[in-house]
Design a protein around this motif. Structure first.
Motif, short mmCIF file in Angstrom:
data_model
loop_
_atom_site.label_atom_id
_atom_site.label_comp_id
_atom_site.label_asym_id
_atom_site.label_seq_id
_atom_site.Cartn_x
_atom_site.Cartn_y
_atom_site.Cartn_z
N ASN A 184 1.02 -1.15 0.06
CA ASN A 184 0.25 0.28 0.47
C ASN A 184 0.73 1.44 -0.20
O ASN A 184 0.15 2.41 0.31
CB ASN A 184 -0.75 -0.50 1.02
N ARG A 185 1.96 1.47 -0.32
CA ARG A 185 3.21 2.13 -0.16
C ARG A 185 3.21 2.94 0.87
O ARG A 185 3.14 4.65 0.69
CB ARG A 185 2.83 3.29 -1.73
N ASP A 186 3.09 2.90 2.32
CA ASP A 186 2.74 3.86 3.36
C ASP A 186 4.31 3.67 4.00
O ASP A 186 4.31 4.84 4.54
CB ASP A 186 1.79 3.04 4.26
N PRO A 194 8.27 1.42 -16.71
CA PRO A 194 7.57 0.30 -16.19
C PRO A 194 6.02 0.87 -16.43
O PRO A 194 5.98 1.69 -16.62
CB PRO A 194 8.02 0.59 -14.65
N PRO A 195 5.24 -0.51 -16.64
CA PRO A 195 3.83 -0.32 -16.87
C PRO A 195 3.29 0.42 -15.66
O PRO A 195 3.38 -0.04 -14.63
CB PRO A 195 3.50 -1.70 -16.71
N PRO A 196 2.30 1.27 -15.81
CA PRO A 196 1.75 2.09 -15.26
C PRO A 196 0.13 0.79 -14.28
O PRO A 196 0.19 0.18 -14.28
CB PRO A 196 0.59 2.70 -15.85
N MET A 197 0.76 1.21 -12.61
CA MET A 197 -0.10 0.31 -11.96
C MET A 197 -1.07 1.59 -10.95
O MET A 197 -0.91 2.09 -10.71
CB MET A 197 0.74 0.02 -11.00
N GLU A 198 -1.47 0.61 -10.08
CA GLU A 198 -3.27 0.69 -9.29
C GLU A 198 -2.06 1.89 -8.72
O GLU A 198 -1.24 1.48 -7.84
CB GLU A 198 -4.33 0.70 -8.87
N GLU A 199 -2.06 3.01 -7.68
CA GLU A 199 -1.69 3.21 -6.90
C GLU A 199 -0.84 2.99 -5.94
O GLU A 199 -0.13 2.70 -5.32
CB GLU A 199 -2.65 5.02 -6.53
#
Ligand code: MAN
Length: 582
Positions: free
Chosen positions: A269-271, A323-328
């Motif tokens: 979750n990139r926190d 890099p491919p786009p990804m959901e946030e």
């Protein structure tokens, strides 16, 4: 008093009748009562007609034999006989009948209540002799018009009858033609059967060596496939082992929570930190994973993010795609180049792989999910099939058509020859088989027509294959005799099947006057639709009316010469009959 009335009524009637029939009869008495119901029917043994019972020189005997009265009581406006026969010319008896001669037109018998009721019932005005209705004798005019109409009808009937003869002839002719066509087709089918058997034999002969020759290719093929699968598995597991060694920081042969939490790769979750839940998700909800459990459960879960991470940590000089786009929430952290960790080279990660990862990432739950089901659902990536898909996509987009169609020779020359020969034999067999099936179909449909009932003299056979339309305000109805009845809305599309040909449904002795088409489309909340076709004589085969008296039950009115019978009487005879009472 009553005797006087009776006498005057008698005379009035006699005056108009005497001239024609030379038989005296009181008012309202027919010469004979052939066509009327009620009293006196069938009681005319004299042959002179009913009038003979009314003889002024004798007492009158009630026609039902219930009594006898002086003749002067006849038509005296007082009902004496139970059957009302003493009052044929008055309204005195409630059950009496009044007969009008209607000279020049057709005679008529009325209930006696209509005598002198102010309504002109008889065209000769005789029923209103004592009323103020002022009826006129219009029998001659009406008679002429009726005779003209009858003559026209008769003419039409005759024409229809003649057309029926032509329909009969045509029907017989068609039946014979169908018979000889059937014979012809049967012969053709016999021949076709023989050819088919021969071709089948030849096909078998050609397929035997082909099968043998292809067997070795098949064995080679499956061996190759097995080998490829083994390589694939090897590669996949090798990859997993390398990853395990890389992630197992303390090299104790166990991948632990701490080790997982030390890797930003798993911060889904990139926190900024890898939570326990995130770490546990990739450990398939375990505290630790051994190498074996890692290969079977952990690696399938983390492979996409792990490989993506490897891809991103590679120096830009060797990167060929962004890099491919990804959901946030699933996007990996900003790239941090890890020099000590050259786990995977860029060459191994082409664009297609990136896409694959992206797909896997998209389908992965976030760290809040339980995740356990997902581990089970996760399919071990089948690189072979993925690659194949990618190749196909590539071919669709980039490779020119000719190249696409150009195939490498699959077999050696000898095998190819055998395949070609077998293909040719199969082709010939298929053709022979098709011919047999076509002939069988044609024969069956012709044979079906031979057992259908086209009328006692084949008179309806010519209708087969034709359709007749009738359009009312809402629908166009169609009748295709011996096939089906349909309904099509005038505005809009779609045809409703009202019924399939069923059977002749006319009453005994008149069987061919009605056709039933049944088993049509089901009616909403009701029966299946059906159409009852009533056929009447006409000079044309024509659908002249359609109604729906009950919901989804249709009545079609169809005219056809096929039901025209020979007109019975000559018009001159008819005229003579009409004038018998003149
Ligand atoms: C269609 C037509 C009608 C029929 C109704 C019954 O509208 O076939 O003739 O009465 O369906 O629902």
């Amino acid at each position: 008093m009553r005797g006087l009335i009776a006498f005057s009524l008698f005379c009035a009637a006699a005056g108009s009748v005497v001239r024609a029939a030379q038989v005296l009869r009181p008012r309202g008495v027919p010469l004979s009562r052939v066509a009327t119901q009620g009293r006196g029917q069938g009681r005319d043994p004299s042959g002179l007609g009913e009038a003979s019972f009314y003889d002024p020189s004798r007492d009158f005997s009630c026609l039902d034999g219930s009594g006898s009265i002086p003749f002067s009581y006849v038509n005296d406006d007082y009902c004496d006989c139970q059957d009302g026969s003493d009052e044929p010319g008055t309204a005195a008896c409630p059950n009496g009948f009044f007969h009008c001669t209607n000279a020049g037109h057709a005679p008529l018998t009325l209930p006696s209540s209509r005598v002198n009721d102010g309504v002109c019932d008889c065209c000769d005005a005789s029923d209103e002799y004592a009323s103020s209705a002022n009826c006129l004798d219009v029998c001659r005019e009406l008679g002429r018009a009726a005779r003209e109409e009858a003559a026209k009808k008769r003419e039409e009937h005759l024409e229809g009858y003649q057309l029926r003869q032509a329909m009969i002839e045509d029907g017989h002719k068609r039946k014979k033609e169908a018979e000889s066509k059937i014979e012809e087709l049967q012969k053709e089918k016999e021949e076709a059967d023989t050819v088919r058997t021969e071709k089948e034999e030849l096909k078998k002969v050609a397929e035997e060596p082909e099968k043998e020759a292809l067997e070795k290719y098949r064995t080679a093929d499956s061996e190759k496939k097995a080998e490829e699968n083994a390589q694939q598995k090897e590669k996949y597991e090798g990859e997993a082992r390398e990853a395990f060694a890389h992630l197992d920081n303390n090299a104790d042969g166990l991948l632990s929570m701490e080790e997982m939490m030390s890797r930003q790769t798993f911060d889904t979750n990139r926190d900024g930190q890898v939570s326990e839940e995130e770490a546990k998700f990739y450990l398939n909800q375990e505290e630790t994973l051994t190498l074996d459990t890692f290969i079977s459960t952990g690696w399938p879960l983390m492979r996409p993010v792990y490989r993506m991470d490897q891809r991103m940590f590679t120096p830009p000089s060797t990167t060929t795609a962004a890099p491919p786009p990804m959901e946030e929430e699933l996007t990996p952290p900003p790239p941090v180049f890890d020099e000590e960790d050259p786990y995977m080279s860029d060459d191994e990660l082409d664009e297609e792989e990136e896409e694959e990862m992206e797909e896997n990432l998209d389908s992965q739950p976030d760290a809040e999910d339980d995740g356990s089901d997902d581990a089970e659902d996760y399919d071990m990536p089948d690189e072979d099939s993925d690659d194949k898909d990618d190749e196909e996509e590539e071919e669709e987009g980039d490779v020119p058509k000719e190249e696409e169609e150009e195939e490498e020779p699959k077999y050696d020359e000898d095998t190819q020859k055998l395949v070609d020969v077998a293909n040719a034999a199969r082709g010939q067999f298929d053709e022979a088989d098709r011919r047999v099936r076509d002939l069988t179909r044609e024969l069956r449909s012709l044979e079906e027509t031979q057992v259908k009932d086209y009328g006692s003299e084949e008179e309806f056979r010519v209708l087969e294959g034709n359709c007749y339309d009738y359009t009312d305000r809402e629908y166009t109805y169609r009748l295709c005799p011996f096939d089906k009845a349909t309904q099509r809305p005038k505005s809009g599309h779609g045809e409703t099947r009202l019924g399939q040909w069923g059977e002749w449904s006319g009453q005994e002795g008149d069987k061919y006057s009605r056709m039933l088409y049944s088993n049509g489309q089901a009616c909403w909340n009701g029966p299946t639709r059906s159409a009852d076709v009533h056929i009447s004589c006409g000079t044309e085969n024509k659908l002249v009316g359609v109604s729906e008296p009950n919901r989804c039950e249709y009545v079609f009115l169809f005219t056809s010469p096929a039901v025209c019978t020979k007109p019975e009487e000559d018009p001159s005879e008819e005229t003579a009959h009409t004038h018998t009472e003149l």
